[in-house]
Design a protein around this motif. Structure first.
Motif, PDB file in Angstrom:
ATOM      1  N   LEU A   6       0.861  -1.237   0.074  1.00  0.00           N
ATOM      2  CA  LEU A   6       0.066  -0.167   0.000  1.00  0.00           C
ATOM      3  C   LEU A   6       0.844   1.241  -0.056  1.00  0.00           C
ATOM      4  CD1 LEU A   6      -2.841   0.958   0.108  1.00  0.00           C
ATOM      5  CD2 LEU A   6      -2.673   1.108   2.646  1.00  0.00           C
ATOM      6  N   LYS A  35      -1.307  -3.693   2.862  1.00  0.00           N
ATOM      7  CA  LYS A  35      -2.708  -3.607   2.590  1.00  0.00           C
ATOM      8  C   LYS A  35      -3.329  -4.240   4.110  1.00  0.00           C
ATOM      9  CE  LYS A  35      -3.631  -3.256  -2.078  1.00  0.00           C
ATOM     10  NZ  LYS A  35      -4.285  -3.692  -3.313  1.00  0.00           N
ATOM     11  N   CYS A  75      -3.416   3.892  -4.544  1.00  0.00           N
ATOM     12  CA  CYS A  75      -4.810   4.321  -4.389  1.00  0.00           C
ATOM     13  C   CYS A  75      -5.791   3.366  -4.415  1.00  0.00           C
ATOM     14  CB  CYS A  75      -5.116   5.281  -5.682  1.00  0.00           C
ATOM     15  SG  CYS A  75      -3.754   6.919  -5.540  1.00  0.00           S
ATOM     16  N   LYS A  76      -7.018   3.743  -4.024  1.00  0.00           N
ATOM     17  CA  LYS A  76      -7.987   2.811  -4.068  1.00  0.00           C
ATOM     18  C   LYS A  76      -8.204   2.283  -5.338  1.00  0.00           C
ATOM     19  CE  LYS A  76     -10.313   4.959   0.139  1.00  0.00           C
ATOM     20  NZ  LYS A  76     -11.461   5.705   0.288  1.00  0.00           N
ATOM     21  N   SER A  77      -8.179   3.036  -6.414  1.00  0.00           N
ATOM     22  CA  SER A  77      -8.198   2.884  -7.873  1.00  0.00           C
ATOM     23  C   SER A  77      -7.342   1.699  -8.336  1.00  0.00           C
ATOM     24  CB  SER A  77      -8.399   4.128  -8.716  1.00  0.00           C
ATOM     25  OG  SER A  77      -7.033   4.610  -8.515  1.00  0.00           O
ATOM     26  N   GLU A 100      -8.043   9.264   0.956  1.00  0.00           N
ATOM     27  CA  GLU A 100      -7.201   7.886   0.862  1.00  0.00           C
ATOM     28  C   GLU A 100      -6.506   7.494   2.237  1.00  0.00           C
ATOM     29  OE1 GLU A 100      -6.723   5.772  -1.748  1.00  0.00           O
ATOM     30  OE2 GLU A 100      -7.738   6.791  -3.613  1.00  0.00           O
ATOM     31  N   ASP A 181     -13.547   6.566   5.008  1.00  0.00           N
ATOM     32  CA  ASP A 181     -13.018   5.245   4.901  1.00  0.00           C
ATOM     33  C   ASP A 181     -11.762   5.306   4.387  1.00  0.00           C
ATOM     34  OD1 ASP A 181     -15.541   4.127   6.203  1.00  0.00           O
ATOM     35  OD2 ASP A 181     -16.402   4.292   4.313  1.00  0.00           O
ATOM     36  N   ALA A 183      -7.869   3.937   3.289  1.00  0.00           N
ATOM     37  CA  ALA A 183      -7.168   2.718   2.995  1.00  0.00           C
ATOM     38  C   ALA A 183      -5.902   2.893   4.219  1.00  0.00           C
ATOM     39  CB  ALA A 183      -6.688   2.312   1.735  1.00  0.00           C
ATOM     40  N   MET A 215      -8.263  -1.775   7.288  1.00  0.00           N
ATOM     41  CA  MET A 215      -7.413  -0.617   6.951  1.00  0.00           C
ATOM     42  C   MET A 215      -6.108  -0.791   7.633  1.00  0.00           C
ATOM     43  SD  MET A 215      -8.259   2.947   8.624  1.00  0.00           S
ATOM     44  CE  MET A 215      -8.566   2.145  10.501  1.00  0.00           C
TER      45      MET A 215
END
Length: 340
Positions: A6, A35, A75-77, A100, A181, A183, A215
């Motif tokens: 991450l 992560k 990133c979340k994407s 993020e 929320d 990450a 998280m």
């Protein structure tokens, strides 16, 4: 970065120009966070823990110089972002902070706005990153305050920070950090100013939220007891560098670096004989204007070898398990090695 990674810092350096010279607050820091895991960052005051964390968020003072290294974030994407190349006031970093990556600051009374209610501060964060109405944002603020076990959340949402106790302000700070929320959560000594009972409650709360939200957390502290309770892996910092990394069990039961060993030996333990003096680390953390040559820890190290530790800068020694220690003699017999 590997798909499970991450956040990754590689040889990060942050310097501050002053009238007395250049302060190398962070001098080649490397660590990573996967992560869903908790990384504990420990070390004495002045070791560069908080400056490194603020570098991830690009929240350093204006005179900070990003001297070296890279900070990568997934990133979340799924997009991999090179944080240190982003404008600290640009759209990318504004979208990253709060959405993020969330951050819990060391002193919530200075981090929270004194002229806005708790609810207003949470609502603004939600409305900044999500297309929701004011009513929905207020409902989200109450939901978050409930999640962090704030008493009377429908009442507290309209209170100002100075109306709350230290523990309640910290819960409000956590609710604000979790508004969208994230990450990754960066917790910069979030329990330092709290009494032991409230500290235990906050730690239990963070563990529960981390488990519920899957998280990742970077938890900065000087307390090894807190690290043992919450972390999966540990990075030990000294004078702007990471000197050892490993799992919690490796750091506590098989520390390889003399600094880590000395820190652990200075902790009071149950069952110690009455009147026995605690072990201490000799000397003080060196002046950042006058960093020792060779290994920066050698003036305080009981195992230092003259002609080696005070001359050569050590590289990381990597063990089969993945544990790393920045020491010339990590895992070796020092005196035998020096005699060769």
């Amino acid at each position: 970065m590997p798909p499970e990674r991450l956040l990754q810092l590689d040889n990060v350096g942050v310097h501050f120009p002053t009238r007395d010279g250049l302060v190398k607050a962070v001098n080649g820091v490397s660590y990573h966070v996967n992560k869903g895991e908790v990384l504990g960052i420990v070390g004495e005051s002045g070791s560069g823990k908080s400056v490194t964390a603020r570098s991830i968020m690009r929240l350093q003072p204006k005179n900070a110089i990003n001297a070296s290294g890279t900070i990568r974030y997934r990133c979340k994407s799924g997009e991999e972002l090179l944080i240190n190349e982003q404008d600290r006031l640009g759209r990318t970093m504004r979208n990253l902070r709060g959405n993020e990556i969330g951050m819990i600051f060391q002193e919530p009374m200075t981090a929270l706005s004194p002229v806005h209610t708790i609810g207003t501060q949470i609502m603004r964060t939600v409305m900044l990153h999500r297309q929701v109405s004011k009513a929905d944002a207020r409902a989200r603020a109450i939901e978050l305050l409930t999640k962090v076990q704030m008493p009377r959340p429908t009442d507290i949402v309209d209170r100002f920070p100075h109306h709350l106790s230290g523990g309640m302000r910290q819960r409000a700070m956590i609710a604000l950090a979790l508004a969208c929320d994230p990450a990754l959560l960066i917790a910069d000594e979030p329990t330092t100013a709290l009494d032991v009972t409230t500290e235990a409650q906050i730690l239990e709360l963070l563990k529960r939220l981390q488990d519920e939200m899957n998280m990742a957390i970077v938890f900065i502290t000087h307390n090894f007891g807190v690290v043992a309770d919450i972390a999966d892996r540990v990075a030990v910092m000294y004078l702007g560098r990471v000197v050892e990394t490993g799992t919690v069990d490796e750091i506590f039961y098989e520390p390889k670096h003399p600094y880590t060993q000395a820190l652990l030996q200075s902790i009071p333990r149950l069952g110690q004989s009455h009147g026995r003096r605690l072990r201490t680390i000799a000397g003080m953390v060196p002046d950042p204007f006058n960093v020792p040559t060779g290994c920066s820890f050698h003036p305080r190290c009981m195992q230092a070898v003259g002609g080696i530790c005070d001359v050569k800068t050590p590289d990381d020694v990597v063990f089969a398990s993945g544990q790393r220690a920045r020491c010339h003699f990590a895992g070796q017999d020092r005196q035998a090695e020096a005699a060769q």
